[in-house]
Design a protein around this motif. Sequence first.
Motif, mmCIF file in Angstrom:
data_model
loop_
_atom_site.group_PDB
_atom_site.id
_atom_site.type_symbol
_atom_site.label_atom_id
_atom_site.label_comp_id
_atom_site.label_asym_id
_atom_site.label_seq_id
_atom_site.Cartn_x
_atom_site.Cartn_y
_atom_site.Cartn_z
ATOM 1 N N THR A 108 34.475 30.887 43.824
ATOM 2 C CA THR A 108 34.104 32.298 43.733
ATOM 3 C C THR A 108 33.948 32.916 45.111
ATOM 4 N N MET A 111 37.308 33.811 46.410
ATOM 5 C CA MET A 111 37.805 35.040 45.800
ATOM 6 C C MET A 111 37.097 36.262 46.362
ATOM 7 N N THR A 112 35.812 36.117 46.667
ATOM 8 C CA THR A 112 35.077 37.222 47.267
ATOM 9 C C THR A 112 35.694 37.616 48.602
ATOM 10 N N LEU A 115 38.932 39.428 48.063
ATOM 11 C CA LEU A 115 38.765 40.831 47.687
ATOM 12 C C LEU A 115 38.348 41.681 48.883
ATOM 13 N N THR A 241 31.891 39.841 42.393
ATOM 14 C CA THR A 241 32.449 38.670 41.720
ATOM 15 C C THR A 241 31.382 37.974 40.888
ATOM 16 N N ASP A 267 36.021 41.883 40.238
ATOM 17 C CA ASP A 267 36.537 40.790 39.421
ATOM 18 C C ASP A 267 35.835 40.756 38.071
ATOM 19 N N LEU A 288 40.703 42.603 39.473
ATOM 20 C CA LEU A 288 41.166 41.279 39.055
ATOM 21 C C LEU A 288 40.559 40.937 37.696
ATOM 22 N N HIS A 290 38.695 38.692 36.149
ATOM 23 C CA HIS A 290 37.654 37.653 36.171
ATOM 24 C C HIS A 290 38.238 36.294 36.568
ATOM 25 N N MET A 291 38.791 36.250 37.767
ATOM 26 C CA MET A 291 39.467 35.048 38.270
ATOM 27 C C MET A 291 38.627 34.251 39.261
ATOM 28 N N GLY A 292 37.378 34.667 39.496
ATOM 29 C CA GLY A 292 36.584 34.069 40.568
ATOM 30 C C GLY A 292 36.497 32.554 40.534
#
Length: 328
Positions: A108, A111-112, A115, A241, A267, A288, A290-292
């Motif tokens: 996560t 991913m943060t 973003l 996220t 996300d 996105l 919810h891909m975290g």
Amino acid sequence: MASDRLSVVVTRRLPDPVERRLGELFDVQLRQDDTPMTREELIAAVQSADVLVPTLSDRIDAGLIGQAGERLKLIANYGAGVDHIDVQTARERGVLVSNTPGVSADDTADMTMGLILAVTRRLPEGLAVMQGGDWRGWAPTTLLGGRIAGRRLGVLGLGRIGQSVARRAAAFGMDIHYHNRRRLRPETEEELGATYWESLDQMVARMDVISINCPHTPSTFHLMNARRLKLMKPEAVIVNTSRGEVIDENALTRMLRAGEIAGAGLDVYEHGAEVNPRLRDLKNVVLLPHMGSATVEGRLEMGEKVILNIKTFDDGHRPPDQVVPAML
């Protein structure tokens, strides 16, 4: 628990290795397709199973738990967040709740950072130019973004994920700040190079990037409400996220459309898959699905934790990742 094989109902499709291992250890009922269970199917599950393995897409509220049969003794959540489960009611009914903490922190946090970079460096806009065949070559003033080195990052919730975000952001040269309901130990602050703000309002007003990394609880619902969003600098961006309910999505959309906030990377959404359609039209927003935590490694580790919690319970011990109301 005196049983040859526990009856386990899984509400969603899980990775094949996880499902196979569950089948080896327990009398498991697996989901045949990847759609969420209906309310009626969930009721049937809690009335027939010893263990329910839900995900965040399942609403395990007081009404559902109240219809559970005498057999249900454990809700082994596949995921760290348990805001979709009424833990207090489960406890009152003698049903234990477990989760899978710590597994998705690095995923996560990655991913943060993705973003943050996507919003500040306008990556989706560049991608759209290339995919549309509109690029005519380099130009000195085209698609100019902003440098993140030297910017102030305000982390709302410096737990496992928040700390992972802080370490990554520091490596990019960002200045780390945070707000928590409890201040961290001095040695942790020193290791992260993080500055604590007791006042969330004051922190929000001074940050260049806000990262939402706190859980959704009654006290964090709309923590970033319209009033607090208006405290952000017009050139600031916000990334979420964690849980969509932490931000007032309608207020955020209005401010993004008005240029009162420079951009957002989301996300998660306040109403789950029902994303505010006005958000989709904004070039300064990266959305996105919810891909975290969506990595192969993370999903397998989550499954391993679920299995460990169930097996430990089956052996007559407290699940290692048991959740109690006081933790929330």
